[in-house]
Design an enzyme around this catalytic site. Sequence first.
Site, PDB file in Angstrom:
ATOM      1  N   TYR A  23       3.660   6.630  10.159  1.00  0.00           N
ATOM      2  CA  TYR A  23       2.853   5.484   9.732  1.00  0.00           C
ATOM      3  C   TYR A  23       3.715   4.402   9.060  1.00  0.00           C
ATOM      4  O   TYR A  23       3.512   3.215   9.303  1.00  0.00           O
ATOM      5  CB  TYR A  23       1.727   5.942   8.790  1.00  0.00           C
ATOM      6  CG  TYR A  23       0.632   4.915   8.647  1.00  0.00           C
ATOM      7  CD1 TYR A  23      -0.409   4.837   9.572  1.00  0.00           C
ATOM      8  CD2 TYR A  23       0.642   3.998   7.596  1.00  0.00           C
ATOM      9  CE1 TYR A  23      -1.409   3.887   9.467  1.00  0.00           C
ATOM     10  CE2 TYR A  23      -0.362   3.032   7.477  1.00  0.00           C
ATOM     11  CZ  TYR A  23      -1.381   2.991   8.411  1.00  0.00           C
ATOM     12  OH  TYR A  23      -2.360   2.038   8.306  1.00  0.00           O
ATOM     13  N   TYR A  69      -9.449   5.638   7.546  1.00  0.00           N
ATOM     14  CA  TYR A  69      -9.661   5.924   8.967  1.00  0.00           C
ATOM     15  C   TYR A  69     -10.660   7.065   9.029  1.00  0.00           C
ATOM     16  O   TYR A  69     -10.359   8.166   8.559  1.00  0.00           O
ATOM     17  CB  TYR A  69      -8.359   6.367   9.641  1.00  0.00           C
ATOM     18  CG  TYR A  69      -7.297   5.292   9.776  1.00  0.00           C
ATOM     19  CD1 TYR A  69      -6.491   4.920   8.697  1.00  0.00           C
ATOM     20  CD2 TYR A  69      -7.070   4.656  11.000  1.00  0.00           C
ATOM     21  CE1 TYR A  69      -5.500   3.947   8.829  1.00  0.00           C
ATOM     22  CE2 TYR A  69      -6.073   3.683  11.149  1.00  0.00           C
ATOM     23  CZ  TYR A  69      -5.301   3.337  10.051  1.00  0.00           C
ATOM     24  OH  TYR A  69      -4.330   2.379  10.195  1.00  0.00           O
ATOM     25  N   HIS A 118       0.843  -1.204   0.000  1.00  0.00           N
ATOM     26  CA  HIS A 118       0.000   0.000   0.000  1.00  0.00           C
ATOM     27  C   HIS A 118       0.875   1.249   0.000  1.00  0.00           C
ATOM     28  O   HIS A 118       1.749   1.395   0.838  1.00  0.00           O
ATOM     29  CB  HIS A 118      -0.922   0.019   1.226  1.00  0.00           C
ATOM     30  CG  HIS A 118      -2.155  -0.801   1.043  1.00  0.00           C
ATOM     31  ND1 HIS A 118      -3.367  -0.439   1.577  1.00  0.00           N
ATOM     32  CD2 HIS A 118      -2.366  -1.956   0.372  1.00  0.00           C
ATOM     33  CE1 HIS A 118      -4.274  -1.352   1.231  1.00  0.00           C
ATOM     34  NE2 HIS A 118      -3.690  -2.286   0.511  1.00  0.00           N
ATOM     35  N   LYS A 125       0.524   0.022  15.033  1.00  0.00           N
ATOM     36  CA  LYS A 125       1.908  -0.094  15.504  1.00  0.00           C
ATOM     37  C   LYS A 125       2.203  -1.325  16.368  1.00  0.00           C
ATOM     38  O   LYS A 125       3.370  -1.668  16.573  1.00  0.00           O
ATOM     39  CB  LYS A 125       2.295   1.167  16.292  1.00  0.00           C
ATOM     40  CG  LYS A 125       2.455   2.398  15.427  1.00  0.00           C
ATOM     41  CD  LYS A 125       3.725   2.322  14.609  1.00  0.00           C
ATOM     42  CE  LYS A 125       3.740   3.246  13.415  1.00  0.00           C
ATOM     43  NZ  LYS A 125       3.604   2.585  12.128  1.00  0.00           N
ATOM     44  N   PRO A 164      -4.825   0.445  18.647  1.00  0.00           N
ATOM     45  CA  PRO A 164      -4.545  -0.016  17.274  1.00  0.00           C
ATOM     46  C   PRO A 164      -4.582   1.077  16.202  1.00  0.00           C
ATOM     47  O   PRO A 164      -4.284   0.805  15.037  1.00  0.00           O
ATOM     48  CB  PRO A 164      -5.647  -1.044  17.024  1.00  0.00           C
ATOM     49  CG  PRO A 164      -6.749  -0.653  17.943  1.00  0.00           C
ATOM     50  CD  PRO A 164      -6.104  -0.045  19.144  1.00  0.00           C
TER      51      PRO A 164
HETATM   52  C1  PHB Z   1      -6.449  -4.232  10.602  1.00  0.00           C
HETATM   53  O1  PHB Z   1      -6.521  -4.449   9.378  1.00  0.00           O
HETATM   54  O2  PHB Z   1      -6.788  -5.096  11.425  1.00  0.00           O
HETATM   55  C2  PHB Z   1      -5.946  -2.918  11.066  1.00  0.00           C
HETATM   56  C3  PHB Z   1      -5.429  -2.013  10.145  1.00  0.00           C
HETATM   57  C4  PHB Z   1      -4.988  -0.797  10.577  1.00  0.00           C
HETATM   58  C5  PHB Z   1      -5.051  -0.464  11.905  1.00  0.00           C
HETATM   59  C6  PHB Z   1      -5.547  -1.359  12.827  1.00  0.00           C
HETATM   60  C7  PHB Z   1      -5.998  -2.600  12.416  1.00  0.00           C
HETATM   61  O3  PHB Z   1      -4.611   0.766  12.314  1.00  0.00           O
END
Ligand code: PHB
Length: 394
Positions: free
Chosen positions: A385, A201, A72, A297, A293
């Site tokens: 990130y 997000y 990505h 990280k 989450p």
């Molecule tokens: C996930 O795909 O489970 C996932 C992706 C990004 C995050 C947290 C969880 O920040």
Amino acid sequence: MKTQVAIIGAGPSGLLLGQLLQRQGIENVILERRTGEYVLSRIRAGVLEQSMVDLLREAGVDENMDAEGLPHEGFELAFDNRRERVDLKELTGGKTVMVYGQTEVTRDLMEAREAVGAQTIYEAENAQPHDLESDSPYVTYEKDGEVHRLDCDYVAGCDGFHGVARQSIPADRINTFERDYPFGWLGMLSDTPPVAEELIYASHARGFALCSMRSKTRSRYYVQVSNEERVEDWSDERFWEELKRRIPDDVAANLVTGPSIEKSIAPLRSFVAEPMQYGRLFLVGDAAHIVPPTGAKGLNLAASDVNTLYRVMVKVYQEGRTDLIERYSEVCLRRIWKAERFSWWMTSILHKFSEEEDFNARMQRAELDYYTGSEAGLKVIAENYVGLPYESLE
Ligand code: PHB
Ligand code: APR
């Protein structure tokens, strides 16, 4: 039984450390409380930083990741019905992340371990480290009703937040720092195509939502829920409806829904234990720290601890350099605290903290508007990130 490094826990930390050590001829045994199937049934994170991808390559577990992982180059922040892209590659001078599930990473590592014939003892109960301040520590455990003893040079505590390793450090030799958040994430896995090619997000008046994925045909979605919420009260239909309301309209219009494969609620927490070493015991991964989450990280921090401990152990066994042992904790913690900061900040700007449109809510909007409207702001997000660099030991 005797080995060089006794590893407690067969999550990603323990398995990755074991594999890297084994490839350098450093013998290790893993003690895991659960069965292998149980470990694989836990659905966790799915975004790997470039340095973790490189470390997995060094461990020789890149075949499936290269075949099935999704590189990505960016992700999106959504708020006020707007979508703002963070172009990771452009903003970091070429760095990207890999979307590949923790379950898959764990399975690849388990298979690689089996292929090299290294020993993992599953269903090892009541593991307990002893004599950690001596030159000859050991770990006792029970298996099939009998007590066993594993002698070793070092113990790696890779046994997660609820493990025994951190608890075996005397209280006056460890400090902990903690923040709980008044909400959790309800996650859902489904065999439906992801709603967008990149992660989204979303900050919304009803609460945070995240659109993620595991593959081109499997999606992972999350919605923020209060700590009192129970997963039984969330039918698939209710979940999809809530998700749709929190993401921008044009995204919601593309959402393909279907039956869930898994649904679970995870609390959000920030936690750090210092130091991460006590005598011959090292804490690695979730055993020493937890991040919410939101910045993806957790798994990546576990990998950077593994990287540091692995390099310390190689110096110890190949060059007799025991002086580096006491640097482990400080090297790890510098990077950990920065990732704690990023995860806390991402959490604080994207979640709903109160029912009212209060000052805090206005600040969140201003932060999102400012950071996404400024090249410098976007760079700060992107640099964190994709993952801050690993520190070298010397
Ligand atoms: C996930 O795909 O489970 C996932 C992706 C990004 C995050 C947290 C969880 O920040
Ligand atoms: N004895 C043996 N094994 C134990 C014990 C114990 N007393 N306590 C816990 N374990 C095992 C657990 O069953 C689990 O398999 O240790 C393992 C710890 O694995 P994780 O919790 O996955 O922790 P870690 O390997 O550090 O992985 C990093 O970061 O954000 C997260 O999702 C990410 O879970 C991932 C973690």
